[in-house]
Structure formats: C-alpha cells, structure tokens
Scaffold this motif. Structure first.
Motif, short mmCIF file in Angstrom:
data_model
loop_
_atom_site.label_atom_id
_atom_site.label_comp_id
_atom_site.label_asym_id
_atom_site.label_seq_id
_atom_site.Cartn_x
_atom_site.Cartn_y
_atom_site.Cartn_z
N THR A 55 -38.10 18.46 -44.20
CA THR A 55 -38.89 19.66 -44.43
C THR A 55 -40.16 19.25 -45.16
O THR A 55 -40.18 18.26 -45.90
N GLY A 57 -44.42 20.77 -46.42
CA GLY A 57 -45.34 21.87 -46.65
C GLY A 57 -46.27 22.15 -45.49
O GLY A 57 -46.86 23.22 -45.41
N THR A 88 -41.24 23.55 -41.49
CA THR A 88 -42.11 24.01 -42.56
C THR A 88 -41.75 25.47 -42.81
O THR A 88 -40.90 26.05 -42.12
N GLU A 89 -42.42 26.09 -43.76
CA GLU A 89 -42.12 27.50 -44.05
C GLU A 89 -42.40 28.39 -42.84
O GLU A 89 -41.80 29.46 -42.70
N LYS A 90 -43.24 27.96 -41.91
CA LYS A 90 -43.52 28.73 -40.70
C LYS A 90 -42.30 28.84 -39.78
O LYS A 90 -42.27 29.67 -38.89
N ASP A 91 -41.33 27.95 -39.98
CA ASP A 91 -40.13 27.94 -39.14
C ASP A 91 -39.05 28.90 -39.63
O ASP A 91 -37.96 28.95 -39.07
N PHE A 92 -39.36 29.67 -40.67
CA PHE A 92 -38.40 30.61 -41.24
C PHE A 92 -39.00 32.01 -41.26
O PHE A 92 -40.19 32.18 -41.48
N ASP A 94 -38.44 35.39 -43.30
CA ASP A 94 -37.78 35.99 -44.46
C ASP A 94 -36.56 35.18 -44.91
O ASP A 94 -35.49 35.73 -45.20
N GLY A 95 -36.70 33.86 -44.91
CA GLY A 95 -35.61 32.99 -45.34
C GLY A 95 -34.61 32.63 -44.27
O GLY A 95 -33.77 31.76 -44.47
#
Length: 125
Positions: A55, A57, A88-92, A94-95
């Motif tokens: 993972t 940023g 990355t956070e784009k792959d989630f 709302d968690g």
C-alpha cells in the motif's frame, strides 16, 4: 524470541500459503518487515505459494512489488503468483475495498488456489 514474535514466525513457516504485504515507506517495504524475513532460513520458505501486496500514498510506488518484494521472495524460492496487489486510498470506498481492487484480489486468489490445489493424479492410458 518473545512469545508473540515466535508465534508469528511459526505461523509463517506452518502456513500452506502466504499473503505478504507492506506499506511503502521511502520507496521500499518497511525495515521491520525485512527484519522478520531476515530471521527465516531461505530453505524454510522454498516452494511456498505467495501473493505479494503493498500500500502507498500514490501510484508512484506501485512498482515496489516488482522491484522490491518479488526479488526478496524470489530469493526464498517461493512460488509467487503473477498478480501483485498494490493499493492506494483511491482503491477504497469509505474504508471498503473498491471494485477494481476487489477484482485484482479475486484474480490473485484464483492464481494462489491453483498453486495450492494438489495436481490431479495421472490416469493410466
């Protein structure tokens, strides 16, 4: 080794397969991650099926799987599935795991399952 560390170490060695992932820090996996695998004799992981993941940023570090993790587990002579999992956070959403990452996880899991399944017995002609 302390009890919890020994349990983690033994779980790695006893597993039928591994899903190994690390956050990316300064372009590579974490030092503690590497230290854990430094304690393992390379022969102890030989042939073990492995999914690699990381993972980060941003997408800038997506090749950490190919340039850092794959060589490390190649050194251990493991059976690494072709599909690596970088997120990355784009792959989630709302968690929750988003659809693209979910699809990649499914592909990697299918590849891992094929490595774990025993080969069919040869039938005489």
């Amino acid at each position: 080794m302390a009890g919890t560390a020994r349990q983690a170490f033994e779980a790695i060695l006893d597993a039928d397969a591994l899903v190994v992932a690390s956050p990316v820090y300064k372009g590579s996996y974490l030092g503690l991650f590497k230290h854990l695998f430094d304690l393992i004799d390379p022969k102890q992981l030989a042939g073990k099926p492995v999914i690699l993941g990381a993972t980060g940023g941003s997408e800038r570090h997506a090749l950490v799987i190919e340039h850092q993790l794959r060589p490390l587990f190649g050194f251990f002579n493991t059976q690494i599935v072709p599909t690596g999992l970088y997120a990355t956070e784009k792959d989630f959403d709302d968690g929750a795991v988003g659809p693209a990452l979910s699809e990649r996880i499914g592909v990697a899991a299918s590849q891992l399952a094929r490595l774990i399944e025993p080969a069919p017995a040869l039938q005489p002609a």
